[in-house]
Design a protein around this motif. Structure first.
Motif, PDB file in Angstrom:
ATOM      1  N   THR A  30      -8.985  -3.640   0.225  1.00 57.22           N
ATOM      2  CA  THR A  30      -9.189  -4.821  -0.597  1.00 57.22           C
ATOM      3  C   THR A  30      -7.938  -5.676  -0.612  1.00 57.22           C
ATOM      4  OG1 THR A  30     -10.689  -3.567  -1.988  1.00 57.22           O
ATOM      5  CG2 THR A  30      -9.833  -5.624  -2.891  1.00 57.22           C
ATOM      6  N   SER A  31      -8.088  -7.005  -0.500  1.00 55.37           N
ATOM      7  CA  SER A  31      -6.946  -7.904  -0.467  1.00 55.37           C
ATOM      8  C   SER A  31      -6.246  -7.955  -1.818  1.00 55.37           C
ATOM      9  CB  SER A  31      -7.391  -9.314  -0.071  1.00 55.37           C
ATOM     10  OG  SER A  31      -7.878  -9.321   1.240  1.00 55.37           O
ATOM     11  N   ILE A  32      -4.962  -8.322  -1.786  1.00 54.77           N
ATOM     12  CA  ILE A  32      -4.175  -8.466  -3.004  1.00 54.77           C
ATOM     13  C   ILE A  32      -4.487  -9.814  -3.623  1.00 54.77           C
ATOM     14  CG2 ILE A  32      -1.833  -8.579  -3.932  1.00 54.77           C
ATOM     15  CD1 ILE A  32      -0.942  -7.033  -1.458  1.00 54.77           C
ATOM     16  N   GLY A  33      -4.837  -9.842  -4.868  1.00 51.49           N
ATOM     17  CA  GLY A  33      -5.079 -11.100  -5.560  1.00 51.49           C
ATOM     18  C   GLY A  33      -3.776 -11.751  -5.966  1.00 51.49           C
ATOM     19  N   ASP A  34      -3.787 -13.094  -6.081  1.00 53.83           N
ATOM     20  CA  ASP A  34      -2.570 -13.811  -6.444  1.00 53.83           C
ATOM     21  C   ASP A  34      -2.017 -13.346  -7.788  1.00 53.83           C
ATOM     22  OD1 ASP A  34      -2.793 -15.196  -4.155  1.00 53.83           O
ATOM     23  OD2 ASP A  34      -3.361 -17.108  -5.033  1.00 53.83           O
ATOM     24  N   PRO A  37      -1.975  -6.908 -10.095  1.00 59.55           N
ATOM     25  CA  PRO A  37      -0.795  -6.117 -10.442  1.00 59.55           C
ATOM     26  C   PRO A  37       0.063  -5.844  -9.216  1.00 59.55           C
ATOM     27  CG  PRO A  37      -2.735  -4.724 -10.322  1.00 59.55           C
ATOM     28  CD  PRO A  37      -3.221  -6.144 -10.199  1.00 59.55           C
ATOM     29  N   ALA A  38       1.371  -5.729  -9.432  1.00 57.00           N
ATOM     30  CA  ALA A  38       2.288  -5.428  -8.337  1.00 57.00           C
ATOM     31  C   ALA A  38       2.059  -4.003  -7.853  1.00 57.00           C
ATOM     32  CB  ALA A  38       3.730  -5.595  -8.805  1.00 57.00           C
ATOM     33  N   ILE A  39       2.100  -3.824  -6.554  1.00 56.84           N
ATOM     34  CA  ILE A  39       1.990  -2.494  -5.958  1.00 56.84           C
ATOM     35  C   ILE A  39       3.373  -2.069  -5.496  1.00 56.84           C
ATOM     36  CG2 ILE A  39       0.981  -1.139  -4.082  1.00 56.84           C
ATOM     37  CD1 ILE A  39      -1.374  -3.056  -4.096  1.00 56.84           C
ATOM     38  N   GLY A  40       3.721  -0.826  -5.787  1.00 54.54           N
ATOM     39  CA  GLY A  40       5.023  -0.302  -5.415  1.00 54.54           C
ATOM     40  C   GLY A  40       5.926  -0.168  -6.626  1.00 54.54           C
ATOM     41  N   GLY A 129      -2.574   3.758   4.432  1.00 53.06           N
ATOM     42  CA  GLY A 129      -2.651   2.963   3.215  1.00 53.06           C
ATOM     43  C   GLY A 129      -3.616   3.542   2.215  1.00 53.06           C
ATOM     44  N   ASN A 130      -4.782   3.961   2.682  1.00 52.25           N
ATOM     45  CA  ASN A 130      -5.764   4.565   1.793  1.00 52.25           C
ATOM     46  C   ASN A 130      -5.285   5.897   1.233  1.00 52.25           C
ATOM     47  OD1 ASN A 130      -7.729   2.533   1.963  1.00 52.25           O
ATOM     48  ND2 ASN A 130      -8.550   3.361   3.870  1.00 52.25           N
ATOM     49  N   ALA A 131      -4.597   6.688   2.081  1.00 53.32           N
ATOM     50  CA  ALA A 131      -4.173   8.032   1.678  1.00 53.32           C
ATOM     51  C   ALA A 131      -3.096   8.017   0.601  1.00 53.32           C
ATOM     52  CB  ALA A 131      -3.687   8.808   2.904  1.00 53.32           C
ATOM     53  N   ILE A 132      -2.196   7.021   0.651  1.00 54.42           N
ATOM     54  CA  ILE A 132      -1.075   7.027  -0.302  1.00 54.42           C
ATOM     55  C   ILE A 132      -1.200   5.947  -1.365  1.00 54.42           C
ATOM     56  CG2 ILE A 132       0.486   8.023   1.412  1.00 54.42           C
ATOM     57  CD1 ILE A 132       1.805   5.222   1.557  1.00 54.42           C
ATOM     58  N   LYS A 133      -2.375   5.344  -1.464  1.00 56.76           N
ATOM     59  CA  LYS A 133      -2.579   4.307  -2.472  1.00 56.76           C
ATOM     60  C   LYS A 133      -2.309   4.848  -3.873  1.00 56.76           C
ATOM     61  CE  LYS A 133      -5.901   1.603  -1.504  1.00 56.76           C
ATOM     62  NZ  LYS A 133      -7.261   1.038  -1.295  1.00 56.76           N
ATOM     63  N   ASP A 134      -2.736   6.070  -4.130  1.00 63.49           N
ATOM     64  CA  ASP A 134      -2.526   6.666  -5.449  1.00 63.49           C
ATOM     65  C   ASP A 134      -1.058   6.981  -5.713  1.00 63.49           C
ATOM     66  OD1 ASP A 134      -5.224   6.484  -5.959  1.00 63.49           O
ATOM     67  OD2 ASP A 134      -5.664   8.567  -5.452  1.00 63.49           O
ATOM     68  N   ASN A 135      -0.233   6.996  -4.659  1.00 62.55           N
ATOM     69  CA  ASN A 135       1.201   7.219  -4.835  1.00 62.55           C
ATOM     70  C   ASN A 135       1.936   5.917  -5.181  1.00 62.55           C
ATOM     71  OD1 ASN A 135       0.307   9.321  -2.499  1.00 62.55           O
ATOM     72  ND2 ASN A 135       1.919  10.222  -3.779  1.00 62.55           N
ATOM     73  N   ASN A 136       1.196   4.795  -5.236  1.00 62.66           N
ATOM     74  CA  ASN A 136       1.787   3.499  -5.561  1.00 62.66           C
ATOM     75  C   ASN A 136       2.884   3.128  -4.560  1.00 62.66           C
ATOM     76  OD1 ASN A 136       2.055   1.113  -7.121  1.00 62.66           O
ATOM     77  ND2 ASN A 136       3.771   1.987  -8.259  1.00 62.66           N
ATOM     78  N   LEU A 137       2.582   3.299  -3.274  1.00 59.72           N
ATOM     79  CA  LEU A 137       3.551   2.962  -2.222  1.00 59.72           C
ATOM     80  C   LEU A 137       2.959   1.916  -1.294  1.00 59.72           C
ATOM     81  CD1 LEU A 137       4.947   6.470  -1.144  1.00 59.72           C
ATOM     82  CD2 LEU A 137       5.923   4.834  -2.786  1.00 59.72           C
ATOM     83  N   ASN A 138       3.805   0.997  -0.846  1.00 63.00           N
ATOM     84  CA  ASN A 138       3.400   0.007   0.143  1.00 63.00           C
ATOM     85  C   ASN A 138       3.627   0.510   1.559  1.00 63.00           C
ATOM     86  OD1 ASN A 138       2.395  -2.403  -1.226  1.00 63.00           O
ATOM     87  ND2 ASN A 138       4.437  -2.503  -2.147  1.00 63.00           N
ATOM     88  N   VAL A 139       2.867  -0.047   2.493  1.00 58.57           N
ATOM     89  CA  VAL A 139       2.956   0.308   3.910  1.00 58.57           C
ATOM     90  C   VAL A 139       3.236  -0.963   4.703  1.00 58.57           C
ATOM     91  CG1 VAL A 139       1.724   1.259   5.906  1.00 58.57           C
ATOM     92  CG2 VAL A 139       1.296   2.178   3.608  1.00 58.57           C
ATOM     93  N   ALA A 339      12.510  -4.457  -4.673  1.00 58.21           N
ATOM     94  CA  ALA A 339      12.738  -4.451  -3.227  1.00 58.21           C
ATOM     95  C   ALA A 339      11.618  -3.801  -2.423  1.00 58.21           C
ATOM     96  CB  ALA A 339      14.062  -3.753  -2.905  1.00 58.21           C
ATOM     97  N   VAL A 340      10.845  -2.915  -3.050  1.00 54.42           N
ATOM     98  CA  VAL A 340       9.790  -2.222  -2.297  1.00 54.42           C
ATOM     99  C   VAL A 340       8.402  -2.501  -2.857  1.00 54.42           C
ATOM    100  CG1 VAL A 340      11.329  -0.374  -1.518  1.00 54.42           C
ATOM    101  CG2 VAL A 340      10.049  -0.100  -3.666  1.00 54.42           C
ATOM    102  N   ASN A 341       8.306  -3.404  -3.824  1.00 58.03           N
ATOM    103  CA  ASN A 341       6.969  -3.716  -4.338  1.00 58.03           C
ATOM    104  C   ASN A 341       6.544  -5.111  -3.916  1.00 58.03           C
ATOM    105  OD1 ASN A 341       7.899  -5.633  -6.282  1.00 58.03           O
ATOM    106  ND2 ASN A 341       8.264  -4.002  -7.785  1.00 58.03           N
TER     107      ASN A 341
END
Length: 396
Positions: A30-34, A37-40, A129-139, A339-341
């Motif tokens: 799913t795309s990030i909406g403007d 919430p921030a991811i990361g 991306g799908n596997a670590i989405k719950d870890n709140n990490l960006n790829v 820096a990583v979100n």
């Protein structure tokens, strides 16, 4: 028959535009909406920033292993260049299999990674991306396939959309309004055709025709009369070719030249690098054609440094490893806790990488500043330099 060889054993991985079109992933994040919430996570800029780098290695494919080595070495250079930040870079090698990339990413997350840079292939990046989405990490994947972009997955590779928009917008500025599109019937050709069509529409030009061909001499031969008629009948101003397979460009442009169609009749342009390999520069049909280039001065400096440090030339796509790590290092070095979100990674000012300026969009795609080049008597000539910043003329 036209011989078409794939560089790697994936569905669609090819060279030509910094990072060739990577395999289309079956599942779309799913795309990030403007205003989403921030991811990361946020980081402490005063502490080492742990980055996990996923690169191919031990695959048994000489070129793929060279690319993996180049990505890793380039990332190490970026970490060493970090100004005001300490980068804890940890390299994980993977096979081309999705499961291998997911296993490496999950291990990296468990070991404290704050962001994943890589992997190479689009389907693997989507799976990670799908596997670590719950870890709140960006790829920050090395793919250039925008169909996997979104949610926590970004693409670092130069996209067909970037190239198409750069060439069409420049062409429109030079008075070209009517475009004929010529494209392959494979997956990358379809993606490239969509990018060209979008660029034509976005720049207020007209798609005056389209010719699709299979990856064979006979199929290319079959479209030459229609293309020739359009060019010589003053029905078009430009011919935009995907030519994403290495054998297509030489044969297609030669056949057009034999039919009397060159850039004098209708401006030829393409999505791929027309200067690689160098032997292409002598082809009669490409003379006067347009293609997009990265900032060549910065690229030369990087190549010289890389060769001096590692005793070999970097793979043409290896610099993406530098870009991914350098973006995080630039943010952390300025004291940015984001820096990583997605807040930090999508800053409008973007970053300076090996191939010039680039920035990441909120929808996971990217924008890269490129030059427009042509070929005159076997020599590459830049006719419109790459921008050095995202100022006027760049939308976000």
């Amino acid at each position: 028959m036209l011989s078409i060889a794939k560089r790697y054993s994936r569905r669609v991985f090819q060279a030509g535009i910094a990072a060739g079109a990577l395999a289309v992933a079956a599942c779309q994040p799913t795309s990030i909406g403007d205003s989403g919430p921030a991811i990361g996570p946020q980081i402490d800029p005063g502490q080492p920033v742990q980055i996990a780098l996923l690169v191919p290695g031990g695959t048994g494919n000489q070129d793929l292993d060279w690319l993996g080595r180049s990505l890793a070495n380039s990332a190490r250079m970026a970490a060493a260049d970090a100004d005001g930040a300490e980068i804890d870079l940890r390299v994980y090698t993977t096979t081309p299999a999705e499961a291998s990339a997911v296993e490496a990413a999950e291990k990296a997350a468990a070991e404290g990674a704050k962001i994943i840079v890589g992997p190479l292939f689009a389907d693997s990046a989507n799976a990670v991306g799908n596997a670590i989405k719950d870890n709140n990490l960006n790829v920050l994947s090395f793919s250039n396939n925008t169909e996997i972009a979104g949610s926590n997955v970004f693409v670092l590779g130069n996209t067909f959309d970037n190239v198409a928009d750069r060439l069409v917008s420049y062409g429109v500025g030079q008075g070209l309004r009517r475009f004929l599109m010529v494209y392959e019937n494979d997956a990358a050709g379809q993606i490239g055709a969509n990018a060209i069509q979008s660029a034509i529409a976005q720049n207020g030009a007209t798609l005056s025709g389209r010719q699709e061909h299979a990856l064979s001499q006979s199929s290319i031969d079959s479209i030459i009369p229609a293309v020739t008629q359009a060019a010589k009948g003053d029905q078009i101003d430009a011919i935009f070719m995907t030519a994403n397979q290495q054998a297509v460009l030489p044969y297609l442009t030669d056949q057009l030249a034999e039919a009397g169609v060159t850039s004098r009749e209708a401006q030829l342009m393409g999505l791929t690098r027309w200067d690689i390999p160098a032997a292409r520069l002598q082809l009669p049909g490409v003379q006067g054609g347009w293609f997009a280039l990265p900032d060549t001065s910065m690229q030369r400096q990087f190549t010289q440094r890389y060769r001096s440090a590692f005793g070999e030339a970097p793979h043409e796509l290896g610099s993406l490893g530098y870009d991914g790590v350098a973006a995080v290092a630039a943010l952390a070095g300025s004291g940015n806790r984001n820096a990583v979100n997605t807040i930090g990674l999508t800053r409008p000012a973007g970053f300076t990488g090996v191939n010039g300026v680039f920035r990441l969009r909120r929808d996971g795609t990217n924008e890269r500043g490129m030059a427009v080049a042509t070929i005159n008597d076997g020599t590459v000539v830049v006719i419109d330099p790459a921008p050095r910043s995202f100022g006027r003329g760049f939308g976000f």
